[in-house]
Design an enzyme around this catalytic site. Structure first.
Site, PDB file in Angstrom:
ATOM      1  N   CYS A  78       0.833  -1.205   0.000  1.00 50.28           N
ATOM      2  CA  CYS A  78       0.000   0.000   0.000  1.00 50.28           C
ATOM      3  C   CYS A  78       0.867   1.255   0.000  1.00 50.28           C
ATOM      4  O   CYS A  78       0.524   2.262  -0.617  1.00 50.28           O
ATOM      5  CB  CYS A  78      -0.933   0.004   1.203  1.00 50.28           C
ATOM      6  SG  CYS A  78      -0.108   0.188   2.809  1.00 50.28           S
ATOM      7  N   ASN A 123      -8.659   4.006  -2.320  1.00 54.66           N
ATOM      8  CA  ASN A 123      -8.038   2.809  -1.760  1.00 54.66           C
ATOM      9  C   ASN A 123      -7.322   2.046  -2.869  1.00 54.66           C
ATOM     10  O   ASN A 123      -7.446   2.376  -4.055  1.00 54.66           O
ATOM     11  CB  ASN A 123      -9.097   1.929  -1.086  1.00 54.66           C
ATOM     12  CG  ASN A 123      -8.519   1.036  -0.020  1.00 54.66           C
ATOM     13  OD1 ASN A 123      -7.294   0.957   0.169  1.00 54.66           O
ATOM     14  ND2 ASN A 123      -9.368   0.320   0.687  1.00 54.66           N
ATOM     15  N   HIS A 161      -2.314   1.079   7.154  1.00 57.35           N
ATOM     16  CA  HIS A 161      -2.627   1.119   5.724  1.00 57.35           C
ATOM     17  C   HIS A 161      -2.385   2.532   5.199  1.00 57.35           C
ATOM     18  O   HIS A 161      -2.515   3.516   5.945  1.00 57.35           O
ATOM     19  CB  HIS A 161      -4.088   0.722   5.522  1.00 57.35           C
ATOM     20  CG  HIS A 161      -4.481   0.464   4.110  1.00 57.35           C
ATOM     21  ND1 HIS A 161      -3.754  -0.332   3.254  1.00 57.35           N
ATOM     22  CD2 HIS A 161      -5.550   0.905   3.371  1.00 57.35           C
ATOM     23  CE1 HIS A 161      -4.351  -0.386   2.072  1.00 57.35           C
ATOM     24  NE2 HIS A 161      -5.437   0.359   2.120  1.00 57.35           N
TER      25      HIS A 161
END
Length: 334
Positions: free
Chosen positions: A145, A301, A281
């Site tokens: 991520c 995302n 994240h």
């Protein structure tokens, strides 16, 4: 391939014991998301029990979040919370920046945001009839991520600064080559940006250095000269100062670190409750909306366009929701 005889046998084994309706929902789920265990009865039974547990968890979240975010069945609904965390929330390893704490009683009233001299709504996906945001990516099983959000921010800032459509830049280059990080086993957005600045290495196109979703040796050629170079970056905390975050968004998207522990079954609405600050994240804020009763960030995302709102989430502004204000990055391209 879906086997109807096998499915009927599974009904006989499990369906009547737990209720045909629930099991029918599960079998449709398995078929819809093309789960690999479809013809393996032991694994199918295990996943069904997990699926049932997630249905209960989803129902509780929806009861607790009336007129807020809502949750439902998606591609992650056959994973335990532990499995979801291991696969998607162990990849952020801050190199030199804090884990922000959510101050008790820290609430900024919406009136303060409405009084700012900024547009009441901003979305870099559609800014003056031009999109400065590339299509949503999918990190799959790679714990990258930190690399995805860094590449995505670079794409947007290049587009904004050059007045061009966003390029499709190589996430894999960052995964393989960025020093101070650990590929698909974890990294930090600030460290990745620091590497881009210090190395003067251009971020090449995804076509030239395609995504494999696995850590590997750096294949960037020493002679590589085409691509996007990062000239500078910032990495700061805006805890209790989200007004400045909104002001900063006027210049372009922001990369932020968050607690995504309860995002697994997010479907839509504004996340404004039951979100911690265990940073695990990295995502990109591409805009905001101050027009309603609950102001919110528009959050990109990296779990694919089939997650959430076409790959996006809405997160409440003003309370460091999900730790969103504690680790904020911008960057600038050459």
């Amino acid at each position: 391939m879906w086997n109807p005889i096998f499915a009927f046998t599974i009904y006989l084994l499990f369906g009547f014991a737990v209720g045909i309706d629930i099991f029918d929902t599960f079998l449709k789920y398995v078929d819809q998301f093309k789960k690999s265990y479809v013809n393996h009865p032991d694994e199918l039974h295990t996943r069904f029990n997990i699926f049932k547990g997630n249905l209960i968890r989803i129902e509780k979240l929806n009861q607790q979040n009336k007129s807020s975010a809502w949750y439902g069945i998606n591609k992650f609904s056959d994973l335990t919370p532990e499995e979801f965390k291991a696969s998607y929330l162990t990849d952020l390893k801050p190199h030199h920046v804090h884990h922000p704490l959510r101050a008790r009683g820290y609430v900024t009233q919406p009136e303060k945001f409405h009084s700012l001299n900024i547009p009441k709504k901003l979305d870099w996906r559609n800014f003056k009839n031009q999109s400065y945001v590339s299509p949503v990516k999918n990190q799959n099983s790679c714990g990258g991520c930190w690399a995805f959000s860094t590449a995505e921010l670079t794409e947007s800032m290049y587009a904004i600064q050059k007045h061009l459509p966003p390029p499709d830049l190589s996430v894999q280059e960052i995964i393989d080559c960025a020093m101070y990080n650990s590929g698909c086993t974890g990294g930090d957005t600030c460290a990745a940006m620091q590497w881009l600045v210090d190395s003067h290495v251009p971020l090449v196109s995804d076509k030239d250095y395609p995504l494999t979703d696995e850590s590997d040796y750096c294949k960037l050629l020493p002679t590589s000269s085409t691509g996007v170079k990062v000239s500078n970056y910032t990495c700061r905390s805006y805890l209790q100062n989200e007004q400045d975050m909104l002001m900063l968004l006027s210049d372009g998207p922001l990369t932020v670190s968050v607690d995504a522990t309860l995002w697994a079954n997010y479907q839509g609405g504004i996340i404004q409750h039951h979100c911690g600050t265990t940073i695990n994240h990295a995502v990109v804020i591409v805009g905001y909306d101050l027009t309603g009763d609950i102001p919110y960030y528009i959050v990109r995302n990296s779990w694919g366009p089939d997650f959430g709102i076409n790959g996006y989430l809405h997160v409440k502004i003003g309370e460091n929701m999900c730790g969103i204000a504690g680790h904020v990055s911008t960057l600038y391209v050459v």
